[in-house]
Design a protein around this motif. Structure first.
Motif, PDB file in Angstrom:
ATOM      1  N   MET A   1     -50.410  52.523 -20.050  1.00  0.00           N
ATOM      2  CA  MET A   1     -50.298  51.166 -20.575  1.00  0.00           C
ATOM      3  C   MET A   1     -50.471  50.156 -19.447  1.00  0.00           C
ATOM      4  SD  MET A   1     -47.168  49.428 -22.751  1.00  0.00           S
ATOM      5  CE  MET A   1     -46.035  49.401 -21.364  1.00  0.00           C
ATOM      6  N   LEU A   2     -51.316  49.149 -19.668  1.00  0.00           N
ATOM      7  CA  LEU A   2     -51.563  48.131 -18.656  1.00  0.00           C
ATOM      8  C   LEU A   2     -50.342  47.217 -18.522  1.00  0.00           C
ATOM      9  CD1 LEU A   2     -55.229  47.144 -19.606  1.00  0.00           C
ATOM     10  CD2 LEU A   2     -54.465  48.773 -17.870  1.00  0.00           C
ATOM     11  N   GLU A   3     -49.918  46.996 -17.287  1.00  0.00           N
ATOM     12  CA  GLU A   3     -48.751  46.164 -17.032  1.00  0.00           C
ATOM     13  C   GLU A   3     -49.172  44.731 -16.733  1.00  0.00           C
ATOM     14  OE1 GLU A   3     -46.423  47.828 -13.942  1.00  0.00           O
ATOM     15  OE2 GLU A   3     -46.049  49.717 -14.980  1.00  0.00           O
ATOM     16  N   ARG A   4     -48.332  43.803 -17.185  1.00  0.00           N
ATOM     17  CA  ARG A   4     -48.589  42.387 -16.929  1.00  0.00           C
ATOM     18  C   ARG A   4     -47.313  41.703 -16.459  1.00  0.00           C
ATOM     19  NH1 ARG A   4     -52.576  39.137 -20.597  1.00  0.00           N
ATOM     20  NH2 ARG A   4     -52.680  38.178 -18.531  1.00  0.00           N
ATOM     21  N   LYS A   5     -47.484  40.591 -15.753  1.00  0.00           N
ATOM     22  CA  LYS A   5     -46.327  39.809 -15.320  1.00  0.00           C
ATOM     23  C   LYS A   5     -45.561  39.299 -16.535  1.00  0.00           C
ATOM     24  CE  LYS A   5     -48.900  38.272 -11.261  1.00  0.00           C
ATOM     25  NZ  LYS A   5     -49.595  37.130 -10.626  1.00  0.00           N
ATOM     26  N   LEU A   6     -46.276  39.057 -17.613  1.00  0.00           N
ATOM     27  CA  LEU A   6     -45.650  38.584 -18.839  1.00  0.00           C
ATOM     28  C   LEU A   6     -44.598  39.555 -19.350  1.00  0.00           C
ATOM     29  CD1 LEU A   6     -45.612  36.540 -21.202  1.00  0.00           C
ATOM     30  CD2 LEU A   6     -47.501  37.839 -22.227  1.00  0.00           C
ATOM     31  N   ASP A   7     -44.790  40.852 -19.083  1.00  0.00           N
ATOM     32  CA  ASP A   7     -43.851  41.859 -19.575  1.00  0.00           C
ATOM     33  C   ASP A   7     -42.443  41.634 -19.032  1.00  0.00           C
ATOM     34  OD1 ASP A   7     -45.946  43.057 -20.928  1.00  0.00           O
ATOM     35  OD2 ASP A   7     -46.372  44.480 -19.314  1.00  0.00           O
ATOM     36  N   SER A   8     -42.335  41.383 -17.729  1.00  0.00           N
ATOM     37  CA  SER A   8     -41.011  41.179 -17.139  1.00  0.00           C
ATOM     38  C   SER A   8     -40.385  39.883 -17.640  1.00  0.00           C
ATOM     39  CB  SER A   8     -41.103  41.167 -15.608  1.00  0.00           C
ATOM     40  OG  SER A   8     -41.968  40.144 -15.157  1.00  0.00           O
ATOM     41  N   PHE A   9     -41.213  38.877 -17.890  1.00  0.00           N
ATOM     42  CA  PHE A   9     -40.688  37.634 -18.454  1.00  0.00           C
ATOM     43  C   PHE A   9     -40.118  37.879 -19.847  1.00  0.00           C
ATOM     44  CE2 PHE A   9     -41.340  34.071 -21.337  1.00  0.00           C
ATOM     45  CZ  PHE A   9     -40.584  33.082 -20.718  1.00  0.00           C
ATOM     46  N   VAL A 141     -44.507  29.550 -24.120  1.00  0.00           N
ATOM     47  CA  VAL A 141     -45.130  30.046 -22.897  1.00  0.00           C
ATOM     48  C   VAL A 141     -46.624  30.233 -23.150  1.00  0.00           C
ATOM     49  CG1 VAL A 141     -44.659  32.463 -23.455  1.00  0.00           C
ATOM     50  CG2 VAL A 141     -45.067  31.814 -21.084  1.00  0.00           C
ATOM     51  N   ASP A 142     -47.432  29.781 -22.204  1.00  0.00           N
ATOM     52  CA  ASP A 142     -48.877  29.952 -22.301  1.00  0.00           C
ATOM     53  C   ASP A 142     -49.277  31.312 -21.734  1.00  0.00           C
ATOM     54  OD1 ASP A 142     -49.589  27.380 -23.394  1.00  0.00           O
ATOM     55  OD2 ASP A 142     -49.089  26.516 -21.443  1.00  0.00           O
ATOM     56  N   VAL A 143     -50.166  31.986 -22.414  1.00  0.00           N
ATOM     57  CA  VAL A 143     -50.657  33.299 -21.987  1.00  0.00           C
ATOM     58  C   VAL A 143     -52.117  33.162 -21.562  1.00  0.00           C
ATOM     59  CG1 VAL A 143     -50.984  35.715 -22.620  1.00  0.00           C
ATOM     60  CG2 VAL A 143     -49.071  34.415 -23.592  1.00  0.00           C
ATOM     61  N   PHE A 144     -52.441  33.753 -20.422  1.00  0.00           N
ATOM     62  CA  PHE A 144     -53.784  33.679 -19.857  1.00  0.00           C
ATOM     63  C   PHE A 144     -54.373  35.088 -19.756  1.00  0.00           C
ATOM     64  CE2 PHE A 144     -51.317  30.121 -18.250  1.00  0.00           C
ATOM     65  CZ  PHE A 144     -52.172  29.048 -18.426  1.00  0.00           C
ATOM     66  N   PRO A 145     -55.671  35.187 -19.483  1.00  0.00           N
ATOM     67  CA  PRO A 145     -56.244  36.502 -19.190  1.00  0.00           C
ATOM     68  C   PRO A 145     -55.573  37.122 -17.960  1.00  0.00           C
ATOM     69  CG  PRO A 145     -57.979  34.886 -19.603  1.00  0.00           C
ATOM     70  CD  PRO A 145     -56.692  34.116 -19.505  1.00  0.00           C
ATOM     71  N   PHE A 146     -55.790  38.411 -17.739  1.00  0.00           N
ATOM     72  CA  PHE A 146     -55.294  39.064 -16.528  1.00  0.00           C
ATOM     73  C   PHE A 146     -55.735  38.263 -15.311  1.00  0.00           C
ATOM     74  CE2 PHE A 146     -54.418  42.509 -19.224  1.00  0.00           C
ATOM     75  CZ  PHE A 146     -53.834  43.563 -18.536  1.00  0.00           C
ATOM     76  N   ASP A 147     -54.802  37.940 -14.414  1.00  0.00           N
ATOM     77  CA  ASP A 147     -55.220  37.344 -13.154  1.00  0.00           C
ATOM     78  C   ASP A 147     -55.603  38.463 -12.193  1.00  0.00           C
ATOM     79  OD1 ASP A 147     -52.861  38.379 -12.036  1.00  0.00           O
ATOM     80  OD2 ASP A 147     -51.784  36.477 -12.159  1.00  0.00           O
ATOM     81  N   LEU A 148     -56.057  38.094 -10.995  1.00  0.00           N
ATOM     82  CA  LEU A 148     -56.566  39.106 -10.072  1.00  0.00           C
ATOM     83  C   LEU A 148     -55.488  40.103  -9.673  1.00  0.00           C
ATOM     84  CD1 LEU A 148     -58.852  40.226  -8.327  1.00  0.00           C
ATOM     85  CD2 LEU A 148     -58.112  38.673  -6.496  1.00  0.00           C
ATOM     86  N   GLU A 149     -54.268  39.624  -9.447  1.00  0.00           N
ATOM     87  CA  GLU A 149     -53.194  40.537  -9.049  1.00  0.00           C
ATOM     88  C   GLU A 149     -52.918  41.562 -10.144  1.00  0.00           C
ATOM     89  OE1 GLU A 149     -48.632  40.424  -7.242  1.00  0.00           O
ATOM     90  OE2 GLU A 149     -49.639  38.561  -7.817  1.00  0.00           O
ATOM     91  N   PHE A 151     -55.049  42.538 -12.359  1.00  0.00           N
ATOM     92  CA  PHE A 151     -56.218  43.404 -12.408  1.00  0.00           C
ATOM     93  C   PHE A 151     -56.148  44.473 -11.311  1.00  0.00           C
ATOM     94  CE2 PHE A 151     -60.653  44.444 -11.329  1.00  0.00           C
ATOM     95  CZ  PHE A 151     -61.133  44.834 -12.588  1.00  0.00           C
ATOM     96  N   CYS A 152     -55.707  44.061 -10.112  1.00  0.00           N
ATOM     97  CA  CYS A 152     -55.558  45.019  -9.012  1.00  0.00           C
ATOM     98  C   CYS A 152     -54.606  46.136  -9.395  1.00  0.00           C
ATOM     99  CB  CYS A 152     -55.054  44.312  -7.756  1.00  0.00           C
ATOM    100  SG  CYS A 152     -56.279  43.263  -6.939  1.00  0.00           S
ATOM    101  N   THR A 153     -53.499  45.783 -10.005  1.00  0.00           N
ATOM    102  CA  THR A 153     -52.541  46.794 -10.450  1.00  0.00           C
ATOM    103  C   THR A 153     -53.164  47.705 -11.496  1.00  0.00           C
ATOM    104  OG1 THR A 153     -50.667  45.308  -9.995  1.00  0.00           O
ATOM    105  CG2 THR A 153     -50.274  47.154 -11.493  1.00  0.00           C
ATOM    106  N   ALA A 154     -53.932  47.123 -12.405  1.00  0.00           N
ATOM    107  CA  ALA A 154     -54.545  47.906 -13.485  1.00  0.00           C
ATOM    108  C   ALA A 154     -55.528  48.940 -12.956  1.00  0.00           C
ATOM    109  CB  ALA A 154     -55.245  46.966 -14.469  1.00  0.00           C
ATOM    110  N   VAL A 155     -56.259  48.604 -11.880  1.00  0.00           N
ATOM    111  CA  VAL A 155     -57.258  49.546 -11.362  1.00  0.00           C
ATOM    112  C   VAL A 155     -56.681  50.460 -10.287  1.00  0.00           C
ATOM    113  CG1 VAL A 155     -59.176  48.027 -11.924  1.00  0.00           C
ATOM    114  CG2 VAL A 155     -58.146  47.891  -9.638  1.00  0.00           C
TER     115      VAL A 155
END
Length: 452
Positions: A1-9, A141-149, A151-155
Motif C-alpha cells: 500500500m502506498l503511504e502518504r503524509k495525509l495518512d498520519s494526519f 484539508v486540501d489534498v494534492f497529488p503525491f509530492d516528490l518526497e 514519490f521517493c518513498t513509493a519507489v
C-alpha cells in the motif's frame, strides 16, 4: 500500500478527543476517497461509504431532515452495513452533489455516535459554502497529488536516505555524488509519472510506462468530461484554456496570453472560467507582482499570470511529443524548462505557498517569488540545463537595496553550492523547503491610562 503524509494526519485527527467531521477537498483523482478507505482499514472496525454521484437517491437522507435522529434513521434504512456506536466511520463522498449536508453535518457531529469524513471534488461545483460552514463542527484539508518526497518513498527510497538529504539541505553541504545522480534519476522519473495516485500505483506495480500513460489519459479525459458538464455556455473556453496550458508554458515568457484563446478575449468577461480552473484544482495560478517585497499579495497583478498544470506528469503527457523518453534519457538538447517550472509550482502549492513571479523590463524575470512565512522574500530561479550559474535577473534584483533580499535560490540539476547570496540547490531538495513558523509570544496590552 502506498503511504502518504495525509495518512498520519488522518490518524491523528480521528484518534483525538474531538469529534469534528473532516472534509477532504481537491481535484479529481488526487486520492481523497482512497485515503479515507485506508484510514477505515487502520482505525475502524466498521465503515460506511455513501457516494452521492453513484447513488443519487442518498441525497434524500438529508432532504428536509429536522435532527440527527431522523438522519440516522434514514441512513440505517438506506444502507446494509451495521452502524456500531463508537466504532464506525461514515464517509460521504462527492458531497458537492448534496448541498444539504452543509447544514446537517453539525447535527450528526453533535449527536456523537459515529465519526464522519466528507470528500468532494471542486470540479463542476465550487465548495465555498461548504468551506465556510459549519464552523466548529468540521475541518477542511486540501489534498494534492503525491509530492516528490512521497514519490521517493513509493519507489523505495529509504527514510534514512531522505533524512541524510534533509540534513545536507539544512547544513548547506553537497550530497554524495552517487546519491545525487540517483536522486536526479528519480526526479526525471517523477516528471513523467507525476503524482496522481493511479499513475504512481501503475508504475510501482508494473514499471510499465504504457500503463502509466493509460492512467494519465483516463484522468485527462475525466477532467474534460467534467469541464463539459460544468457550464454549456462556458465549456468551450474552459476546454480551450485547459488545452492551452502546455503550449503557453512552452512560450518564451510562459505567461498566459489571452489573445491566443481569442483575439477579442477580455479577462473581465471570462474571468470566471479561470477562477473555476483554479478553484477546481485543475490549474495552479501564478500571478505577477509589481515588486518582490512583502506582503506579496498587495503587489499582485491579476491581469498578468501563468497557469501551471496541477500535476507535472499530466503536463508531460499533454505534450505528446516523446518528451517522456527524452526526460528519462536526460537529453540536454531538449528544453525541459516548462516541465521543471511546473514541478516547482506544484511543490510550492502543495506546501501552502501562494505562487508569484516577477517580471520587469529593466531587471528581467524571476521564475518564482515566495514569502518564507515571516515576511522574508525569497526569489527563485529554476534551471533545467547546464547554465544554472547564469541568472542575470536574479543578480539584478538582489542588487536593488530597497528590496532588501537576503538570499536567492536556484533549483537546478547540480549539487548544492552556495555562492554569496545565491544558493544553488539540486532540484530534488525542494521537498525540504518549508515555511518558517512565526511564534506569537504572550502580549499584554497596557491600558492603565484608561482605567479609573
Amino acid at each position: 500500500m502506498l503511504e502518504r503524509k495525509l495518512d498520519s494526519f488522518l490518524d491523528s485527527f480521528f484518534e483525538g478527543e474531538h469529534t469534528k467531521a473532516l472534509l477532504l477537498t481537491g481535484a479529481r483523482q488526487v486520492g481523497k476517497t482512497w485515503a479515507v478507505r485506508n484510514l477505515a482499514k487502520r482505525r475502524f472496525k466498521h465503515f460506511v461509504e455513501i457516494n452521492f454521484v453513484e447513488t443519487p437517491d442518498a441525497k434524500d437522507i438529508f432532504l428536509g431532515a429536522q435532527n440527527a435522529q431522523q438522519i440516522l434513521l434514514r441512513l440505517s434504512a438506506f444502507i446494509q452495513d451495521p452502524l456500531v456506536v463508537g466504532k464506525t466511520l461514515i464517509l460521504f463522498d462527492e458531497v458537492q452533489e448534496c448541498p444539504e449536508i452543509v447544514t446537517q453535518i453539525k447535527f450528526l457531529v453533535d449527536e456523537g455516535s459515529y465519526r464522519y469524513a466528507l470528500s468532494g471534488s471542486l470540479l463542476g461545483v465550487e465548495l465555498k459554502d461548504l468551506r465556510s460552514e459549519p464552523v466548529g463542527y468540521m475541518d477542511v484539508v486540501d489534498v494534492f497529488p503525491f509530492d516528490l518526497e512521497e514519490f521517493c518513498t513509493a519507489v523505495g527510497v529509504s527514510d534514512k536516505v531522505i533524512g541524510e538529504l534533509h540534513e545536507a539541505y539544512e547544513n548547506r553541504r553537497p550530497v554524495d555524488d552517487v546519491v545525487h545522480k540517483q536522486m536526479m534519476s528519480i526526479v526525471s522519473l517523477y516528471l513523467i509519472v507525476g503524482g496522481m495516485p493511479a499513475a504512481v500505483n501503475a508504475y510501482v506495480r508494473t514499471k510499465n510506462m504504457q500503463k502509466v500513460i493509460a492512467e494519465q489519459r483516463a484522468i485527462i479525459n475525466l477532467y474534460k468530461r467534467d469541464i463539459s458538464r460544468y457550464d454549456p455556455d462556458e465549456k468551450l473556453y474552459l476546454n480551450d484554456i485547459f488545452d492551452l496550458i502546455p503550449s503557453e508554458l512552452n512560450n518564451k515568457n510562459k505567461r498566459f496570453i489571452l489573445k491566443n484563446l481569442n483575439e477579442n478575449f477580455k479577462l473581465s468577461r471570462y474571468q470566471n472560467s479561470f477562477i473555476w480552473m483554479w478553484k477546481a484544482g485543475v490549474a495552479i495560478p501564478t500571478f505577477n507582482v509589481s515588486e518582490p517585497t512583502s506582503p506579496l499579495i498587495l503587489n499582485k497583478q491579476r491581469n498578468l499570470f501563468k497557469l501551471f498544470q496541477n500535476d507535472v506528469g499530466l503536463l508531460a503527457y499533454q505534450y505528446s511529443n516523446g518528451i517522456q523518453m527524452e526526460i528519462l534519457k536526460g537529453n540536454i538538447n531538449v528544453n525541459f524548462g516548462s516541465v521543471y517550472e511546473n514541478f516547482v509550482a506544484q511543490e510550492l502549492s502543495s506546501k501552502g505557498y501562494p505562487t508569484f513571479y516577477f517580471n520587469s523590463k529593466k531587471l528581467g524575470e524571476l521564475d518564482f517569488v515566495i514569502d518564507n512565512g515571516n515576511g522574508e522574500i525569497i526569489p527563485i530561479e529554476v534551471k533545467s540545463g547546464k547554465d544554472y550559474y547564469v541568472h542575470s535577473a536574479l543578480d539584478n534584483v538582489l542588487d536593488v537595496q530597497n528590496y532588501d533580499l537576503k538570499q536567492a535560490f536556484v533549483f537546478c540539476n547540480e549539487n548544492l553550492k552556495e555562492e554569496d547570496r545565491v544558493l544553488n540547490i539540486p532540484i530534488y531538495m525542494i521537498m525540504f523547503l518549508k515555511k518558517s513558523e512565526v511564534s506569537i509570544e504572550e502580549f499584554r496590552l497596557d491600558i492603565s491610562a484608561l482605567l479609573d
